[in-house]
Design a protein around this motif. Structure first.
Motif, PDB file in Angstrom:
ATOM      1  N   PRO A 157     -12.973  10.978  -5.260  1.00  0.00           N
ATOM      2  CA  PRO A 157     -12.089  12.069  -5.672  1.00  0.00           C
ATOM      3  C   PRO A 157     -12.237  13.286  -4.756  1.00  0.00           C
ATOM      4  CG  PRO A 157     -13.255  11.177  -7.557  1.00  0.00           C
ATOM      5  CD  PRO A 157     -13.852  10.536  -6.341  1.00  0.00           C
ATOM      6  N   LEU A 195       0.831  -1.202   0.000  1.00  0.00           N
ATOM      7  CA  LEU A 195       0.000   0.000   0.000  1.00  0.00           C
ATOM      8  C   LEU A 195       0.868   1.255   0.000  1.00  0.00           C
ATOM      9  CD1 LEU A 195      -2.853   1.122   0.024  1.00  0.00           C
ATOM     10  CD2 LEU A 195      -2.816   1.052   2.501  1.00  0.00           C
ATOM     11  N   LEU A 231      -7.080   1.497  -3.323  1.00  0.00           N
ATOM     12  CA  LEU A 231      -6.649   2.777  -2.767  1.00  0.00           C
ATOM     13  C   LEU A 231      -5.506   3.329  -3.583  1.00  0.00           C
ATOM     14  CD1 LEU A 231      -6.664   2.021   1.011  1.00  0.00           C
ATOM     15  CD2 LEU A 231      -7.939   3.806  -0.130  1.00  0.00           C
ATOM     16  N   GLY A 232      -5.489   4.622  -3.732  1.00  0.00           N
ATOM     17  CA  GLY A 232      -4.378   5.250  -4.428  1.00  0.00           C
ATOM     18  C   GLY A 232      -4.550   5.239  -5.931  1.00  0.00           C
ATOM     19  N   ALA A 233      -5.575   4.533  -6.408  1.00  0.00           N
ATOM     20  CA  ALA A 233      -5.809   4.520  -7.851  1.00  0.00           C
ATOM     21  C   ALA A 233      -6.415   5.856  -8.263  1.00  0.00           C
ATOM     22  CB  ALA A 233      -6.748   3.388  -8.211  1.00  0.00           C
ATOM     23  N   GLU A 234      -6.062   6.314  -9.451  1.00  0.00           N
ATOM     24  CA  GLU A 234      -6.631   7.562  -9.952  1.00  0.00           C
ATOM     25  C   GLU A 234      -7.937   7.252 -10.648  1.00  0.00           C
ATOM     26  OE1 GLU A 234      -5.461  10.678  -9.551  1.00  0.00           O
ATOM     27  OE2 GLU A 234      -3.875   9.855  -8.292  1.00  0.00           O
ATOM     28  N   GLY A 235      -8.704   8.273 -10.910  1.00  0.00           N
ATOM     29  CA  GLY A 235      -9.883   8.085 -11.737  1.00  0.00           C
ATOM     30  C   GLY A 235     -11.164   8.196 -10.964  1.00  0.00           C
ATOM     31  N   PRO A 278     -12.355  -1.839  -4.941  1.00  0.00           N
ATOM     32  CA  PRO A 278     -11.772  -0.557  -5.357  1.00  0.00           C
ATOM     33  C   PRO A 278     -10.416  -0.358  -4.689  1.00  0.00           C
ATOM     34  CG  PRO A 278     -14.020  -0.258  -4.541  1.00  0.00           C
ATOM     35  CD  PRO A 278     -13.690  -1.698  -4.363  1.00  0.00           C
ATOM     36  N   TYR A 331      -8.213   8.823   0.881  1.00  0.00           N
ATOM     37  CA  TYR A 331      -7.834   7.475   1.309  1.00  0.00           C
ATOM     38  C   TYR A 331      -9.005   6.753   1.956  1.00  0.00           C
ATOM     39  CZ  TYR A 331      -2.906   8.888   0.932  1.00  0.00           C
ATOM     40  OH  TYR A 331      -1.691   9.312   0.488  1.00  0.00           O
ATOM     41  N   ALA A 336       1.829   1.741  -3.437  1.00  0.00           N
ATOM     42  CA  ALA A 336       0.701   2.169  -4.276  1.00  0.00           C
ATOM     43  C   ALA A 336       0.392   3.650  -4.051  1.00  0.00           C
ATOM     44  CB  ALA A 336      -0.523   1.318  -3.970  1.00  0.00           C
ATOM     45  N   LEU A 337       0.544   4.103  -2.813  1.00  0.00           N
ATOM     46  CA  LEU A 337       0.246   5.504  -2.503  1.00  0.00           C
ATOM     47  C   LEU A 337       1.452   6.400  -2.784  1.00  0.00           C
ATOM     48  CD1 LEU A 337      -1.679   5.086   0.874  1.00  0.00           C
ATOM     49  CD2 LEU A 337      -2.623   5.396  -1.404  1.00  0.00           C
ATOM     50  N   GLN A 339     -12.464   6.972  -0.425  1.00  0.00           N
ATOM     51  CA  GLN A 339     -12.137   6.488  -1.766  1.00  0.00           C
ATOM     52  C   GLN A 339     -12.908   7.232  -2.854  1.00  0.00           C
ATOM     53  OE1 GLN A 339     -12.553   2.238  -1.654  1.00  0.00           O
ATOM     54  NE2 GLN A 339     -11.292   2.049   0.148  1.00  0.00           N
ATOM     55  N   VAL A 396      -7.369  11.173  -4.662  1.00  0.00           N
ATOM     56  CA  VAL A 396      -8.525  10.425  -4.173  1.00  0.00           C
ATOM     57  C   VAL A 396      -8.386  10.280  -2.663  1.00  0.00           C
ATOM     58  CG1 VAL A 396      -9.742   8.214  -4.284  1.00  0.00           C
ATOM     59  CG2 VAL A 396      -8.716   9.177  -6.349  1.00  0.00           C
TER      60      VAL A 396
END
Lengths: 330, 530
Positions: A85, A50, B171-175, B169, A80, A53-54, A83, A78
């Protein structure tokens, strides 16, 4: 004039840059977002995954650069925790805070102006001093105490006003407003009043000082000599000139009300930016925290820049002052 | 007399009218429900909210016992495999029928969640055998899998595919926002009408629910009101019918208000003091002159026992928790698999005995240490820590309380653990005593998935051995013997000083009757509103 505008805008950019660095550094210091998101349960591998990923493992200048480029492209990341935007969350919450701050400003002017005028006209009388001192109590009692007192009086005891929330809101384009429904208006009264109380004394003192100044001016003396009624002199001649600085200060005040709405929003569960910020702080939701800090800074800088430029429009001496912004010969 | 009869008749009439009519329940809590995706969080409040919409594979009764839900039967068939029989005639909220494929899909989806690794990380495969049978294969024997399955939430595979949420879903994914965050498709007693985390979550009773609905709620709204006084004011002014996080200091006021009632049940979590069982020198621990101690005093069982005899959990429950706590005397609590009522005896508070034990251990003058104390997350921790410090001072152990906000505290543990003495809440995920031991008491070895939450590094090889035996034993009688043995040993060795389970306290206006459950879920299908 063009040089002045360019200079002011350059200053604004420098301030925003500094704030953005501070906001970014602060958000890296308030705890471990991975621990906040995953709790104590996750395995070390999950944590590392994670973190990667972040992008938390990159050195901070890299992350800052990425943060700024995203912001410039209008992407605030986004959240955290929810989740969703961040830009969407902020757009949803912004109208609530603006309406709260705007109405609070109206309240503080509505109460502060008459008090200030009264105190100026009746200068030296005990009644004027008493009212002025009373308004100072408003500054000294914390907003949340006033808020809770209001709730217990008007919600629990009298049952007139709702203790939380925005009531029914109406969608106008992307803007949600509570100003068009009875329940929305009722819900707005207490939070706006609680927020306004601290500003009343400020407005009153400013109006009083300005008005006393104006009342000393020659044209007022001539007006008196002409035998105009005191009411006309006070309200149409003196007040008009008193209002110019008051309006300027109100602009800056709106910025303060916007930023300090946090407390009123927390007590009244007002779904605005301040509440979003508090919730994000509690859960180390870094994208929201950075975005709101930046947004608030941008708001302050914008207001100050506009006020500065307006001064220049009003007062030609400022234009001649050139780069250091002072009147020539001052 | 006549007046009484009339009132009784009116009440009865109101009751029947209530049963027949549409009843709305507005209930408020301190924290927002974050997401409606049941596999994307393990947050306590959020789970209690999405449980309305999503059924778990195995259900929970009001006293937290396992009951048949979407699975009607479950049997261990050998080879690390549990066989679940799926209930027939269950419908999702869109009217489609629940199939074995939906169950297998959901199991595979949830087992990959970061939030459920400790519960479901061992599952390897969910295999559809026939239309009503699903086999779940684990990497090793797992006698308590059914209990864990009370936290396995089943969603519609077709809906997930249609809405591009087959994967959780990320975490940290854009969109854009994933569809499952504010929408849901489960088989639960309530249908989700809308979900706005910042304001409210609205439900409607699901007419085709497979189980009975003893209550009469047709619509319900969960509201998030963060400020305690405001939440209480909203209850007392009638703006909400019920409050699920009643602040401790306001309980008396709500009880005293005419018509209002409170309900309470112990949380599935208990507070305990954990002491360093491994380091040669304890962190931040000194003699009276301020020199670091040569030995780690907490590693000496006599010192641990002395602390257990000094800290008066009853007094803390009565005073600090204002009676809203249940004192705990073993590493298990009622409602857990393997709980032993007769072994749940708290150490006696006996300061003379404690002083003797300290003297025997070589600390007749006591010592000086630091206790790390999380300031949020649990109820009244600040006061609990200060009470503990003043109690320990009476036997010569001087404790400096180091208060830390939760993110900081969590970081200290997960990146270390760097604490030799702290207060923490312990809530084994699967709600089985076995999990107390595998997660919290065994020698810490995260790679072998042993003692993962054993932050104070307690270590006793004989307890490790017995626990390993327990995790592969399926025979009920043998398990019972092992549970008793382990609980006795942990208490004797003081793996931690157990304190209390905080109570969950709900406040309700008159006419609302919501049965409370220890996992803090308002089971809306059981709520009666008049």
């Amino acid at each position: 004039m063009i040089a002045l505008i360019a200079q002011r805008i350059a200053q604004a950019i420098v301030v925003l840059f500094v704030v953005s660095v501070l906001a970014f550094l602060l958000s890296t210091q308030i705890g471990d977002p991975v621990a906040s998101i995953l709790g104590l349960q996750a395995t070390p591998e999950d944590r590392l995954e994670l973190r990667a990923a972040l992008g938390l493992d990159d050195p901070w200048p890299t992350r800052y650069l990425e943060f700024v480029t995203n912001v410039l492209r209008g992407e605030l990341g986004v959240s955290y925790i929810t989740q969703r935007p961040v830009s969407e969350l902020i757009v949803e919450r912004l109208p609530a805070t603006f309406e709260l701050a705007g109405v609070a400003l109206l309240f503080s002017l509505g109460v502060g102006l008459p008090i200030g005028i009264y105190a100026a006209i009746n200068r030296g009388r005990w009644s004027a001093d008493a009212i002025l001192s009373l308004s100072v109590i408003g500054v000294s009692v914390p907003t949340f105490v006033i808020a809770i007192l209001l709730i217990f009086l008007f919600s629990v005891t009298l049952g007139w006003l709702p203790s939380f929330g925005r009531g029914q809101v109406v969608q106008v384009g992307w803007w949600t407003t509570g100003l068009l429904t009875p329940s929305g208006l009722k819900a707005l009264i207490m939070p706006a009043a609680a927020l306004a109380v601290s500003q009343v004394a400020l407005v009153a003192r400013l109006v009083r000082a300005e008005m006393i100044e104006v009342l000393r001016a020659d044209y007022i003396r001539f007006a008196r000599a002409r035998g105009l009624k005191p009411r006309v002199i006070h309200l149409s001649l003196a007040l008009r000139n008193t209002l110019i600085p008051v309006i300027t200060v109100s602009g800056i005040q709106l910025g303060f009300l916007f930023a300090f709405a946090v407390v009123a929003e927390a007590v009244f569960q007002w779904p605005g930016i301040g509440l979003l910020f508090l919730q994000a702080l509690g859960s180390t939701d870094v994208p929201i925290i950075s975005a709101i800090l930046l947004l608030t800074a941008a708001f302050f800088v914008a207001i100050n820049t506009i006020v500065d430029l307006l001064y220049a429009v009003v007062d030609p001496r400022l234009r001649a002052g050139g780069l250091n912004g002072r009147p020539a010969g001052a | 007399m006549l007046k009484h009869t009339l009132m009784g008749a009116a009440a009865a009439l109101a009751l029947t009218a209530g049963m027949a009519g549409a009843e709305n329940l507005r209930f408020a809590g301190a924290t927002p429900a974050l997401t409606m995706d049941p596999h994307a969080t393990n947050d306590f409040t959020t789970t209690a909210i999405f449980r309305q919409v999503y059924d778990s594979l195995i259900g929970l009764s009001l006293d937290m016992e396992l009951t048949p839900a979407l699975a009607t039967e479950w049997d261990y068939i050998g080879d690390n495999t549990w066989r679940f029989t799926i209930r027939e005639g269950v419908q999702f909220h869109d009217g489609s029928a629940l199939t074995a494929e939906d169950v297998a899909f959901s199991i595979m989806r949830q087992k990959d969640s970061r939030f459920y690794r400790s519960l479901f990380g061992g599952i390897q495969e969910a295999r559809v055998v026939d239309a009503t049978t699903v086999d779940v294969v684990s990497a090793g024997p797992d006698p308590i899998l059914p209990r864990k399955m009370s936290r396995m939430f089943i969603l519609s595979q077709a809906w997930a595919e249609a809405n591009d949420v087959v994967d959780i879903p990320d975490l940290g994914a854009e969109g854009a926002e994933a569809h499952s965050i504010r929408n849901a498709m489960g088989t639960g007693p309530m249908r989700l009408l809308s979900h706005d985390p910042s304001v409210e979550t609205r439900f409607e009773a699901f007419a085709d629910y497979w189980d009975e609905m003893p209550g009469n709620v047709t619509t319900a709204t969960y509201l998030n009101i963060g400020s305690g006084p405001t939440r209480v004011a909203a209850l007392l002014s009638g703006e909400v019918d019920m409050v699920v996080d009643l602040p401790l200091q306001d309980i008396g006021r709500v009880e005293a208000a005419p018509g209002y009632t409170i309900a309470e049940a112990p949380q599935m979590l208990w507070m305990q003091l954990e002491m360093d069982g491994t380091r040669d020198q304890a962190l931040e621990t000194f003699d009276r002159a301020g020199n670091p101690l040569a030995e780690n005093p907490f590693r000496d069982t006599r010192v641990r026992q002395a602390i257990a005899h000094t800290v008066d959990a009853n007094l803390i429950a009565d005073r600090v928790m204002r009676g809203k706590a249940r004192v705990v005397g073993s590493a298990s609590i009622p409602g857990f698999g393997g709980y032993q009522e007769d072994l749940d005896q708290r150490w006696e508070t006996d300061l003379d005995r404690a002083r003797e034990l300290l003297a025997e251990a070589g600390y007749p003058d006591g010592f000086v240490t630091t206790m790390n104390c999380p300031l949020e997350r649990y109820i009244n921790t600040d006061d609990i820590c200060r009470a503990v410090a003043s109690m320990l001072a009476r036997v010569g152990i001087d404790v400096r309380v180091n208060g830390m906000v939760w993110p900081e505290f969590a970081r200290m543990l997960v990146n270390g653990p760097d604490s030799s003495f702290h207060l923490i809440g312990m809530g084994p995920d699967s709600r089985d005593t076995q999990d107390s031991f595998t997660g919290y008491v065994m020698t810490r070895n995260p790679d072998a998935n042993e003692g993962f939450f054993n932050w104070a590094l307690f270590s006793k090889p004989e307890i490790d051995e017995l626990t390993r035996t327990l995790t592969v034993t399926f025979d009920e009688d043998e398990r019972e013997g092992l549970y008793r043995d382990l609980l006795g040993r942990a208490r004797e060795q003081v793996n931690a000083v157990y304190l209390h389970q905080p109570m969950i306290v709900w406040g309700m206006r008159g006419g609302v009757n919501a049965p409370i459950r220890s996992d803090a879920t308002v089971t809306l299908q059981n709520v009666v509103v008049e």
